[in-house]
Motif scaffolding. Structure first.
Motif, PDB file in Angstrom:
ATOM      1  N   GLY A 260      36.371  40.762  44.534  1.00  0.00           N
ATOM      2  CA  GLY A 260      36.534  42.209  44.412  1.00  0.00           C
ATOM      3  C   GLY A 260      36.985  42.826  45.729  1.00  0.00           C
ATOM      4  N   MET A 261      36.406  42.345  46.828  1.00  0.00           N
ATOM      5  CA  MET A 261      36.739  42.937  48.130  1.00  0.00           C
ATOM      6  C   MET A 261      38.164  42.602  48.558  1.00  0.00           C
ATOM      7  SD  MET A 261      33.255  43.046  50.308  1.00  0.00           S
ATOM      8  CE  MET A 261      33.032  41.313  50.542  1.00  0.00           C
ATOM      9  N   VAL A 262      38.572  41.358  48.359  1.00  0.00           N
ATOM     10  CA  VAL A 262      39.920  40.991  48.814  1.00  0.00           C
ATOM     11  C   VAL A 262      40.963  41.640  47.910  1.00  0.00           C
ATOM     12  CG1 VAL A 262      40.117  38.763  47.629  1.00  0.00           C
ATOM     13  CG2 VAL A 262      41.355  39.121  49.697  1.00  0.00           C
ATOM     14  N   TRP A 263      40.649  41.745  46.620  1.00  0.00           N
ATOM     15  CA  TRP A 263      41.573  42.445  45.716  1.00  0.00           C
ATOM     16  C   TRP A 263      41.719  43.901  46.174  1.00  0.00           C
ATOM     17  CZ3 TRP A 263      40.611  46.660  42.482  1.00  0.00           C
ATOM     18  CH2 TRP A 263      41.692  47.033  41.671  1.00  0.00           C
ATOM     19  N   ALA A 264      40.587  44.543  46.484  1.00  0.00           N
ATOM     20  CA  ALA A 264      40.623  45.944  46.923  1.00  0.00           C
ATOM     21  C   ALA A 264      41.468  46.092  48.192  1.00  0.00           C
ATOM     22  CB  ALA A 264      39.195  46.439  47.172  1.00  0.00           C
ATOM     23  N   LEU A 265      41.282  45.175  49.132  1.00  0.00           N
ATOM     24  CA  LEU A 265      42.072  45.233  50.371  1.00  0.00           C
ATOM     25  C   LEU A 265      43.554  45.101  50.060  1.00  0.00           C
ATOM     26  CD1 LEU A 265      39.888  42.987  52.719  1.00  0.00           C
ATOM     27  CD2 LEU A 265      40.325  45.449  53.000  1.00  0.00           C
ATOM     28  N   SER A 266      43.882  44.177  49.170  1.00  0.00           N
ATOM     29  CA  SER A 266      45.301  43.945  48.854  1.00  0.00           C
ATOM     30  C   SER A 266      45.901  45.156  48.130  1.00  0.00           C
ATOM     31  CB  SER A 266      45.465  42.684  48.014  1.00  0.00           C
ATOM     32  OG  SER A 266      45.082  42.925  46.682  1.00  0.00           O
ATOM     33  N   GLU A 267      45.038  45.994  47.555  1.00  0.00           N
ATOM     34  CA  GLU A 267      45.498  47.215  46.883  1.00  0.00           C
ATOM     35  C   GLU A 267      45.480  48.411  47.831  1.00  0.00           C
ATOM     36  OE1 GLU A 267      46.263  47.844  43.333  1.00  0.00           O
ATOM     37  OE2 GLU A 267      46.632  45.697  43.489  1.00  0.00           O
ATOM     38  N   GLY A 268      45.156  48.165  49.105  1.00  0.00           N
ATOM     39  CA  GLY A 268      45.188  49.232  50.103  1.00  0.00           C
ATOM     40  C   GLY A 268      43.975  50.156  50.081  1.00  0.00           C
ATOM     41  N   LYS A 269      42.857  49.727  49.468  1.00  0.00           N
ATOM     42  CA  LYS A 269      41.658  50.570  49.430  1.00  0.00           C
ATOM     43  C   LYS A 269      41.005  50.606  50.818  1.00  0.00           C
ATOM     44  CE  LYS A 269      41.733  50.545  44.812  1.00  0.00           C
ATOM     45  NZ  LYS A 269      42.418  51.631  44.104  1.00  0.00           N
ATOM     46  N   ASN A 270      40.210  51.669  51.084  1.00  0.00           N
ATOM     47  CA  ASN A 270      39.514  51.714  52.369  1.00  0.00           C
ATOM     48  C   ASN A 270      38.251  50.839  52.321  1.00  0.00           C
ATOM     49  OD1 ASN A 270      37.381  53.208  51.233  1.00  0.00           O
ATOM     50  ND2 ASN A 270      38.482  55.140  51.600  1.00  0.00           N
ATOM     51  N   PHE A 271      37.590  50.686  53.472  1.00  0.00           N
ATOM     52  CA  PHE A 271      36.473  49.736  53.544  1.00  0.00           C
ATOM     53  C   PHE A 271      35.320  50.128  52.613  1.00  0.00           C
ATOM     54  CE2 PHE A 271      37.905  48.484  58.054  1.00  0.00           C
ATOM     55  CZ  PHE A 271      38.628  47.411  57.551  1.00  0.00           C
ATOM     56  N   LYS A 272      35.060  51.427  52.479  1.00  0.00           N
ATOM     57  CA  LYS A 272      33.943  51.819  51.612  1.00  0.00           C
ATOM     58  C   LYS A 272      34.244  51.449  50.161  1.00  0.00           C
ATOM     59  CE  LYS A 272      30.854  55.424  50.123  1.00  0.00           C
ATOM     60  NZ  LYS A 272      30.257  56.720  50.350  1.00  0.00           N
ATOM     61  N   GLU A 273      35.470  51.773  49.723  1.00  0.00           N
ATOM     62  CA  GLU A 273      35.849  51.411  48.346  1.00  0.00           C
ATOM     63  C   GLU A 273      35.823  49.894  48.170  1.00  0.00           C
ATOM     64  OE1 GLU A 273      39.163  54.113  46.399  1.00  0.00           O
ATOM     65  OE2 GLU A 273      39.572  53.752  48.509  1.00  0.00           O
ATOM     66  N   MET A 274      36.278  49.209  49.210  1.00  0.00           N
ATOM     67  CA  MET A 274      36.274  47.737  49.171  1.00  0.00           C
ATOM     68  C   MET A 274      34.856  47.221  48.917  1.00  0.00           C
ATOM     69  SD  MET A 274      36.756  45.194  52.396  1.00  0.00           S
ATOM     70  CE  MET A 274      35.138  45.640  53.022  1.00  0.00           C
ATOM     71  N   ALA A 275      33.900  47.763  49.668  1.00  0.00           N
ATOM     72  CA  ALA A 275      32.518  47.286  49.517  1.00  0.00           C
ATOM     73  C   ALA A 275      31.953  47.697  48.159  1.00  0.00           C
ATOM     74  CB  ALA A 275      31.663  47.837  50.661  1.00  0.00           C
ATOM     75  N   GLN A 276      32.313  48.902  47.691  1.00  0.00           N
ATOM     76  CA  GLN A 276      31.829  49.340  46.368  1.00  0.00           C
ATOM     77  C   GLN A 276      32.375  48.424  45.267  1.00  0.00           C
ATOM     78  OE1 GLN A 276      33.262  53.394  46.491  1.00  0.00           O
ATOM     79  NE2 GLN A 276      31.189  54.209  46.726  1.00  0.00           N
ATOM     80  N   ILE A 277      33.652  48.099  45.359  1.00  0.00           N
ATOM     81  CA  ILE A 277      34.260  47.223  44.340  1.00  0.00           C
ATOM     82  C   ILE A 277      33.616  45.836  44.426  1.00  0.00           C
ATOM     83  CG2 ILE A 277      36.421  46.069  43.637  1.00  0.00           C
ATOM     84  CD1 ILE A 277      37.842  48.736  44.511  1.00  0.00           C
ATOM     85  N   GLY A 278      33.340  45.383  45.649  1.00  0.00           N
ATOM     86  CA  GLY A 278      32.678  44.087  45.820  1.00  0.00           C
ATOM     87  C   GLY A 278      31.307  44.075  45.152  1.00  0.00           C
ATOM     88  N   VAL A 279      30.524  45.121  45.393  1.00  0.00           N
ATOM     89  CA  VAL A 279      29.189  45.194  44.781  1.00  0.00           C
ATOM     90  C   VAL A 279      29.310  45.284  43.255  1.00  0.00           C
ATOM     91  CG1 VAL A 279      27.149  46.685  44.517  1.00  0.00           C
ATOM     92  CG2 VAL A 279      27.990  46.113  46.805  1.00  0.00           C
ATOM     93  N   ALA A 280      30.258  46.093  42.780  1.00  0.00           N
ATOM     94  CA  ALA A 280      30.440  46.228  41.323  1.00  0.00           C
ATOM     95  C   ALA A 280      30.768  44.865  40.709  1.00  0.00           C
ATOM     96  CB  ALA A 280      31.545  47.238  41.020  1.00  0.00           C
TER      97      ALA A 280
END
Ligand SMILES: Nc1ncnc2c1ncn2[C@@H]1O[C@H](COP(=O)(O)OP(=O)(O)OP(=O)(O)O)[C@@H](O)[C@H]1O
Ligand SMILES: [Mg+2]
Length: 318
Positions: A260-280
């Motif tokens: 979830g976190m690496v996908w979020a990063l590759s989509e240009g999300k910020n770190f908070k969104e990255m961590a939220q997507i990772g937890v989700a």
């Protein structure tokens, strides 16, 4: 368009799972039909990225009949991969669910021995793909030095890829000393990284910050199981709670979170969104039995909750 995310699994496995009412010795146990999955940290991450609608390539060495089965399963799941064929037989892991107790017994067999030259050939395959993000997850197989991920960290810098590592013990320590982009240690991995037997919750932020200040990585997301995760950057830290769900099995939670976190990063999300997507993703993975990862619909539902209410449930006593 070149693939942006490549995962590296040096110790892949053919995962076999079955179930039984009661696990008892000496008797013939009638199990349910065997389920087969392609397994190993990086391969799980690739499968999870695909579920999120992302693109990536899984790179791994494999051999023998099990290796062919593993590749066949990935093809069936439409997961892009590059397999380095090696002599010998890829390991299989067996998990047995005892339905009466809902306890899962996980038998992990020794990995297929590979040489450093063969691992280097995997790196050459990665170089040819030219990823922006390189994710290595899982243990090192027999035959490789404990410092091999350090070499991968140097390699990632050379090819201009951001290196994300999820492993433990010596292998993690060596790579961190070289420096990488994102680390996702759990509490015991973080404790080992900073040389403490067991960190208390209120010491986690300082420990993670120390790692960043030592130049070991740019971002740390400490996963805290049912308590979610702590995002730490040089600018500060933030707790992301895990939504409460009906837990079935935590197998694959860590890999789902990394995906979830690496996908979020590759989509240009910020770190908070990255961590939220990772937890989700990590929490969504706990809603399913056995080795099954997550359903994407659960991820979006949990993410929505986190974005609406997450801040209210934050732990503030770090
Ligand atoms: N019991 C749980 N309830 C809700 N969410 C959970 C639970 N366990 C894990 N998670 C989710 O999964 C994420 C990763 O879990 P955890 O911290 O256990 O990682 P890990 O120890 O690396 O796991 P793994 O054994 O898969 O490597 C957590 O941050 C959380 O979002
Ligand atoms: Mg883990």
């Amino acid at each position: 368009m070149p693939a942006k995310i490549v995962t590296l699994t040096l110790n892949p496995a053919l995962d076999k799972s079955t179930a039984i009412g009661h696990l008892v010795p000496e008797q013939k146990l009638r199990c349910s039909p065997m389920r087969l999955d392609a397994g190993g940290g990086g391969i799980n991450v690739s499968k999870a990225i695909k579920r999120l609608g992302g693109q990536g390539v899984a790179v791994f060495p494999a051999g023998g009949f099990n290796g062919k089965m593993l590749c066949g399963l990935l093809e069936k799941g439409a997961i892009d991969f590059k397999c380095l064929e090696v002599p010998g037989e890829t390991r299989e892991n067996i998990s047995v669910l005892e339905t009466a107790s809902n306890a899962q017994y996980r038998f992990t067999l020794p990995g297929l021995q590979i040489t450093e030259n063969q691992a280097d050939e995997c790196l050459a395959l990665i170089k040819a793909i030219g990823p922006e993000y390189l994710v290595a997850s899982g243990s090192l197989p027999p035959g490789l030095p404990e410092t091999y991920f350090e070499k991968v960290a140097v390699f990632a810098k050379k090819i201009g890829a951001r290196f994300i590592l999820d492993t433990s013990g010596e292998a993690l320590q060596a790579a961190a000393d070289e420096g990488l982009y994102l680390l996702k240690p759990n509490l015991s991995e973080l404790s080992a990284l900073v040389g403490v037997e067991k960190l208390e919750m209120n010491q986690v932020d300082d420990a993670a910050l120390k790692i960043i200040q030592q130049g070991k990585c740019a971002v740390v997301v400490v996963s805290l199981g049912p308590q979610g995760a702590l995002l730490v950057t040089k600018d500060g830290f933030e707790h992301i709670p895990a939504p409460t769900v009906k837990k079935q099995s935590t197998v694959g939670a860590g890999d789902s979170m990394v995906a979830g976190m690496v996908w979020a990063l590759s989509e240009g999300k910020n770190f908070k969104e990255m961590a939220q997507i990772g937890v989700a993703c990590g929490t969504a993975a706990t809603m399913n039995q056995g080795t099954e990862l997550f359903h994407d619909a659960d991820v979006w539902k949990l993410l929505n909750w986190l974005q609406q209410y997450g801040d209210r449930y934050r732990l503030r006593d770090f």
